[in-house]
Design an enzyme around this catalytic site. Structure first.
Site, short mmCIF file in Angstrom:
data_model
loop_
_atom_site.label_atom_id
_atom_site.label_comp_id
_atom_site.label_asym_id
_atom_site.label_seq_id
_atom_site.Cartn_x
_atom_site.Cartn_y
_atom_site.Cartn_z
N THR A 208 -4.52 -1.89 9.66
CA THR A 208 -3.37 -0.99 9.49
C THR A 208 -3.76 0.28 8.72
OG1 THR A 208 -1.02 -0.87 8.92
CG2 THR A 208 -2.44 -2.09 7.40
N GLU B 238 9.50 12.34 6.12
CA GLU B 238 9.28 10.97 5.65
C GLU B 238 10.33 10.00 6.19
OE1 GLU B 238 6.92 9.62 3.97
OE2 GLU B 238 7.75 7.82 3.04
#
Ligand SMILES: *[C@@H]1O[C@H](CO)[C@@H](O)[C@H](O)[C@H]1NC(C)=O
Ligand SMILES: *[C@@H]1O[C@H](CO)[C@@H](O)[C@H](O)[C@H]1NC(C)=O
Ligand SMILES: *[C@@H]1O[C@H](CO)[C@@H](O)[C@H](O)[C@H]1NC(C)=O
Length: 506
Positions: free
Chosen positions: A491, A360
């Site tokens: 997006t 992440e």
């Protein structure tokens, strides 16, 4: 005069039109040895969607679908709508029909919930998902457009009084916004979806609101470095509310949409392209670094004090794909080269872990001895960094798309088959580490770099279906299908039909 001469006159003497710029490498085809991977991705989609579907449509006693946008929709309610464009692209007609029937049955204008919904998330997943599916199914399902409009009519209440910047969250039960500071990603990436909605509904208000917010951010004074707006913005004053600069969370898709809006609208308003160019130029000057092992490059971030922090994230990794797109639209080879180095750096975060999946967030020991900013650095992080050029600061993987999104752009723009190898490696790792043993379903994992069995986080975000699997599928699909010369992706990876390209966007 012969008739044929007369007929030819306008053609012979007509003004020559310059051909539009192209984004994809011309004549690209996927070599045979990679073709099997497309079907592998379809199988992953089915294996991921089936267990969800059984619960969502009440085919068993488990949890029903959340039939309203809500903050927990990412795990449940959005999946059907968010998956639609992927179903069409993969040719999964039965799933798509079922999803249209479901979306038609939901009343998006009322809810018993007093929670608030995110204007941004609801726009990119619901409005974008519905509009893209509407276009991709040749406008045969007008209900998809109507539902998108129902939702946007609710979201429009986030624009209060004379405010150009919307509040970030509103309640669908009483149309009241949460009155708090928002960020440029949430306020500045409504332009694509709301522009398309105006086109089909003939109500120009949506575009005026969505594009107006992005334009306001692009023209607002007070950027810490030219073109690089900081993350936070106050809807009431319209002024920036902090000085932190990043291509990552709370800022990312604002920058992404500057160049994409220019392409989708072919607008004569130069502010979007100009601001994107300035932002990229500043980033090259201030934030770009080579990794200490020489494998790729990264963009750091700039903190409140104006110090460069050598940190980055999975979210930021969309930048490589976005710079490839902009590099082609602006005919700038330097941007293509730099974007390719950013792509290498992001892929390196996958190829360096024991699962072959990237974390992440991560940080770097900087080559110029600069401030790392990644908090306390342990011995094992330092060792990892010496070997791999970065170290992990948050080890989870929640099924995010950005690294594979940029990898897809790398393939379509440059035609280098290393991007196909990377996508194939990711598919292998996903099947090995994310698939629940003995059950259908793919899950997030808590640590991408553990030996032995990975720990499951027990969530399947809707962007797994909408983005990660769609980008992987399209990487191995015929490059003429959903070409980057015909579509602009929102997006959330929902393709929106673009007009013929201009000869130049510069
Ligand atoms: C256009 O949409 C806006 C935003 O939802 C709405 O307030 C307005 O009434 C609509 N205009 C027309 C003519 O329908
Ligand atoms: C390409 O972009 C770089 C970085 O912003 C800039 O320095 C350079 O002048 C651009 N080149 C062209 C040909 O526009
Ligand atoms: C991963 O890195 C290794 C070692 O550098 C390299 O040999 C391999 O080709 C890489 N794999 C992919 C898919 O890029």
């Amino acid at each position: 005069m012969h008739v044929w001469q007369f007929l030819f006159l306008p053609i012979v003497f007509g003004a020559p039109t310059r051909p539009g710029v192209t984004v994809q490498k011309s004549g690209l085809t996927v070599p045979d040895e990679y073709k099997q991977f497309r079907e592998e991705v379809v199988q992953i989609f089915k294996d991921s969607y089936e267990p969800y579907r059984r619960h969502a449509f009440g085919h068993d006693e488990l949890r029903p679908v959340t039939s309203r946008p809500s903050d927990e929709f990412s795990a449940w309610g959005a999946t059907v709508v968010d998956s639609m464009s992927t179903m069409i692209i993969m040719g999964l007609t039965d799933y798509f029909k079922e999803a249209v029937a479901h979306a038609s049955s939901v009343d998006f204008t009322s809810t018993k919930s007093w929670g608030t919904v995110s204007v941004f998330e609801t726009t990119i997943r619901y409005v974008g998902g519905l509009l893209s599916a509407y276009e991709l199914s040749d406008k045969k399902h007008p209900v998809l457009l109507r539902k998108a409009q129902d939702i946007a009519d609710k979201l429009a209440y986030a624009f209060v009084g004379q405010n150009v910047i919307p509040y970030g969250h509103i309640s669908f039960s009483d149309n009241n916004p949460k009155r708090e500071t928002t960020n440029i990603a949430e306020a500045g990436s409504l332009s694509l979806e709301w522009e398309v909605l105006s086109k089909y509904t003939k109500n120009s208000t949506y575009a005026k609101l969505g594009v107006g917010a992005a334009r306001h951010i692009a023209t607002q004074e007070g950027c810490p470095i030219p073109g690089m707006a900081p993350q936070r913005i106050d809807p009431v004053s319209g002024k920036f509310a902090n000085r932190y600069v990043t291509w990552g969370g709370e800022a990312d898709s604002y920058f992404e949409y500057l160049i994409k809006y220019a392409r989708l609208s072919n607008t004569k308003d130069k502010v979007f392209v100009q601001t994107w160019k300035t932002a990229v130029d500043s980033s090259i000057r201030k934030l770009l670094r080579d990794s200490i092992t020489g494998v790729g490059a990264y963009l750091g971030e700039m903190d409140e004090q104006g110090e460069v922090r050598h940190v980055s994230s999975h979210l930021s990794c969309f930048h490589a794909g976005n710079w490839l797109l902009g590099g082609r639209l602006l005919n700038n080879e330097t941007l293509i080269e730099l974007a390719s180095k950013l792509n290498d750096g992001c892929w390196n975060t996958y190829n360096s872990t024991s699962t072959g999946i990237g974390p992440e967030s991560f940080a770097f020991v900087s080559s110029d001895g600069g401030y790392s900013g990644g908090g306390h650095v342990s011995e094992s992080q330092l060792d990892f960094s010496k070997k791999h050029g970065f170290y992990i600061t948050d080890p989870k993987y929640i099924l995010r798309p950005e690294v594979l999104e940029s990898n897809f752009h790398g393939w379509r723009v440059t035609g280098d088959t290393k991007y196909l190898d990377r996508a194939a490696a990711a598919i292998k790792s996903f099947k090995k580490h994310l698939k629940l043993p003995g059950r259908q379903g793919f899950s997030d994992i808590t640590n991408v770099n553990v030996d032995g069995a990975a720990r499951y986080g027990d969530k399947t975000e809707s962007f797994w279906f909408a983005e990660t699997l769609k980008y992987l599928y399209l990487t191995f699909d015929d490059p003429k299908h959903i070409s980057l010369d015909d579509y602009v992706f929102n997006t959330e990876c929902h393709p929106l039909k673009a007009p013929p390209a201009l000869a130049s966007y510069d």
